[in-house]
Design a protein around this motif. Sequence first.
Motif, mmCIF file in Angstrom:
data_model
loop_
_atom_site.group_PDB
_atom_site.id
_atom_site.type_symbol
_atom_site.label_atom_id
_atom_site.label_comp_id
_atom_site.label_asym_id
_atom_site.label_seq_id
_atom_site.Cartn_x
_atom_site.Cartn_y
_atom_site.Cartn_z
ATOM 1 N N LYS A 185 0.995 -1.102 -0.125
ATOM 2 C CA LYS A 185 -0.256 -0.161 0.002
ATOM 3 C C LYS A 185 0.660 1.162 -0.154
ATOM 4 O O LYS A 185 2.346 1.143 0.467
ATOM 5 C CB LYS A 185 -0.775 -0.017 1.450
ATOM 6 N N ASP A 189 -2.135 6.855 5.981
ATOM 7 C CA ASP A 189 -3.399 6.051 6.433
ATOM 8 C C ASP A 189 -4.688 7.636 6.959
ATOM 9 O O ASP A 189 -4.088 8.379 7.296
ATOM 10 C CB ASP A 189 -2.622 5.820 8.140
ATOM 11 N N LYS A 190 -5.698 7.405 6.312
ATOM 12 C CA LYS A 190 -6.585 8.769 6.797
ATOM 13 C C LYS A 190 -6.988 8.964 8.187
ATOM 14 O O LYS A 190 -7.032 9.956 8.112
ATOM 15 C CB LYS A 190 -8.302 8.341 6.243
ATOM 16 N N THR A 191 -6.868 8.136 9.329
ATOM 17 C CA THR A 191 -6.819 8.595 9.939
ATOM 18 C C THR A 191 -5.619 8.836 10.996
ATOM 19 O O THR A 191 -5.290 9.724 12.307
ATOM 20 C CB THR A 191 -7.275 7.626 11.218
#
Length: 343
Positions: A185, A189-191
Motif C-alpha cells: 500500500k 492512512d486517513k486517520t
Amino acid sequence: MADNSKTEDAASDSVEAAKGTGDKKEKLADQVMQNPQVLAALQERLDNAPHTPSSYIETLPKAVKRRIDALKQLQVKCAHIEAKFYEEVHDLERKYAALYQPLFDKRRDFITGGAEPTEAEAEWHSENEEEEKLAEYDEPILKHLQDIKVKFSEPGQPMSFTLEFYFEPNDYFTNSILTKTYKMKSEPDKTDPFSFEGPEIVDCEGCTIDWKKGKNVTVKTIKKKQKHKGRGTVRTITKQVPNDSFFNFFSPIKVSGDGESLDEDSECTLAIDFEVGHFFRERIVPRAVLYFTGEAIEDDDNFEEGEEGEEEELEGEEEGEEDEEAESEPKKDASQPAECKQQ
C-alpha cells in the motif's frame, strides 16, 4: 566634585552588594539542588506538569493556531504527493527489472549448467575462497533450487511483488515453482496521514506445496504416551505436529479481513514475514552471488545487534525447559520468534 565622588562610591557599593547577593543566591541554589528531597519534589512537579503537544498548542494565539492548521493541511497534501512518488518509483522498478532480467537469466544458466561462462566472465580474484557449509536440514531440498525471481505487479494493478522460487524435479514435491506474493500500500492512512513513510507491505499470500508421500518436512511424527484416567493403563500414540522448516515460509499467517485484530504473537510473526520478503527483494535476489560467497553476510555482521545481553538471558531461560513439555506441544513455525521486539 565631592558630590560626584560620593555618588560614584555609592554606585560602587551598590554593585558590590548586588554581586554579593548574587553569589549568595548561587551558593544557596547549589545547596538546594544537592538536596535529594528537593530534587525529588522538582522531578514530581515536572512529571505531573502538562507538556503534551496539544496542551502547548492550546496556549498559542488564535492566529498562530490557524497557521498550524493550514500547515497540517499542507502536510497531508505532501503525504499524498509522496504516495504518488512511490507509485512512480514502482513503475521505475518494473523498468529496471526488465534490464536486470537478461543478467539474471544468464546467472540461472550458469547455476544450472545450461551455459558455461567465458574466460572473461569467469575472471575474478577473491581474497577468501574458503567454502562455507550450510547448516539447515532443509539443505537436501534447497539443493534443487535453481533460481529466485522478483515479479512486480502489472501497471494499473494493485501494488505488489511476487517471489518465485524455481526448483528442478526432485523427490520432495511436484511443484516446479513456489510463490510468495506480498501486497503493498502506498497511501497515507486517513486517520494518521503524518505517519506515512512510503510503501508498506500489508498482506502476503503463499502457495500450496504438493508434497510427495512421506516427504513433507513442515510436519513431523512424534510418539506420545497417554494414561487412561479410569484404568490407569498407558498407551502410546503417534501424531503429526508442525516442524521447523524454511518451507513454512509459503504458509504465512493471513491478515484478518473482517476488521478483527490479530493476537500479539501473530502480529509479530507477520511483521517478521514482511521483513523477510522485503529482504529477499532488496538484498538477496540482487546480490545473490555475494551471499553465496559470504561477502554480503560479512557486511551485515558489521552492524551491531541491540539488546544482546537480554537475548542471551532469555536463551538461558529457555534451556531450562523440560524436554517432555517441548515434545508434547507443537513447535512454532521457523518464522515465529520466541519474542518480538520493536526495532
